[in-house]
Scaffold this motif. Structure first.
Motif: not given
Length: 303
Positions: A147-148, A194-203, A219-223
């Protein structure tokens, strides 16, 4: 701020200007002066010793060396070699840059030219600075994900939706989240694979960092896809994909150029995953085309 680690390859000369634009906002003022000097006059700075560059920028030799390392070079000697290479590239006949910001009274033709140049520069900078090892690792995780979840707010939320719908069309389970409460609620359910992706220009967007932190702890893989590789979001990211932006101005806010670079990274992720999962992705994509085909025909639109 992260400095280069032993064994890492220094960036290519073409990536130097992109590195400066990306990292300058997080540098100290003295380091910014060094970075701006080398990006603005690579040929002139390549001819200077570390002492000469320190004198030119009104800083110290230690600051020059720290700046070189932050930009990804083991030492000042390596930075000088990159500067010489960049100067040679710039003297090889490249078209002159459009450097003026968009003015309120600019003719529309000038607006088009300036925006087109900035978009092209943003894409080139992002491509030059993108860590393909990190990108490959993120693709591997996504291709095998159960799941993503993808987090983003504002303009970044639109990019999150774009990635989710692309992944859905090749048969992956992907959910975009712009509501911070729903994002955290869903992040709690994530596990290994599972994978979680965060999108943020400012960080530093709290509504994006919080669910990524929860996913990381579960424990998910994070990007993290971010324009600030030293930003708070990266402390919870297994893989960091850095974006670049064009100059921000009154009529061109950061959200415009950051979206351009984020979409490039998203497309790289999607194509990479499609390649890895081609045997299942191709039939899924074909099925989605067929399911929607009637909506694109004159007869289908009249129903």
């Amino acid at each position: 701020m992260k400095e280069i680690f032993a064994g890492e390859a220094p960036p290519a000369p073409a990536a130097l200007a992109a590195k400066v634009r990306t990292l300058a906002p997080s540098m100290t003022r003295s380091m910014q002066r060094v970075a701006e000097a080398v990006a603005g006059d690579p040929a002139g700075c390549a001819a200077l010793t570390v002492t000469g560059l320190a004198e030119l920028t009104g800083t110290s030799e230690a600051t020059v060396v720290r700046t070189a390392r932050l930009l990804g070079y083991p030492g000042y000697r390596d930075l000088r070699l990159a500067l010489a290479g960049l100067a040679a590239q710039q003297q090889s006949g490249r078209a002159p840059a459009v450097t003026a910001d968009i003015a309120v009274d600019d003719p529309i033709a000038d607006v088009v030219a300036k925006l087109a140049y900035d978009e092209q520069q943003t894409l080139a900078d992002t491509a030059a600075g993108l860590d393909t090892v990190q990108l490959g690792a993120a693709v591997t995780a996504l291709a095998a994900a159960r799941r993503i979840d993808i987090y983003g707010v504002g303009a970044s939320g639109l990019v999150a939706q774009d990635l989710a719908q692309k992944l859905l069309r090749i048969g992956l389970i992907a959910h975009p989240h712009s509501d911070p409460h729903l994002a955290v609620t869903n992040a709690v359910q994530l596990r290994a694979k599972d994978v979680a992706i965060a999108i943020t220009h400012s960080g530093s967007t709290g509504d994006v960092i919080e669910p990524l932190r929860v996913a990381f702890e579960r424990g998910a893989t994070t990007v993290a896809i971010t324009g600030r590789p030293d930003g708070p979001v990266t402390q919870y990211a297994d893989h960091i994909l850095t974006t670049s932006t064009a100059r921000e101005s009154e009529l061109r806010p950061a959200a415009m150029s950051s979206r351009t670079s984020q979409l490039l990274v998203v497309d790289c992720l999607f194509v990479g995953v499609a390649q890895r999962t081609y045997e299942t992705a191709a039939p899924a994509l074909s099925a989605s085309y067929e399911a929607l085909a009637h909506r694109h025909s004159p007869r289908g639109r009249m129903r």
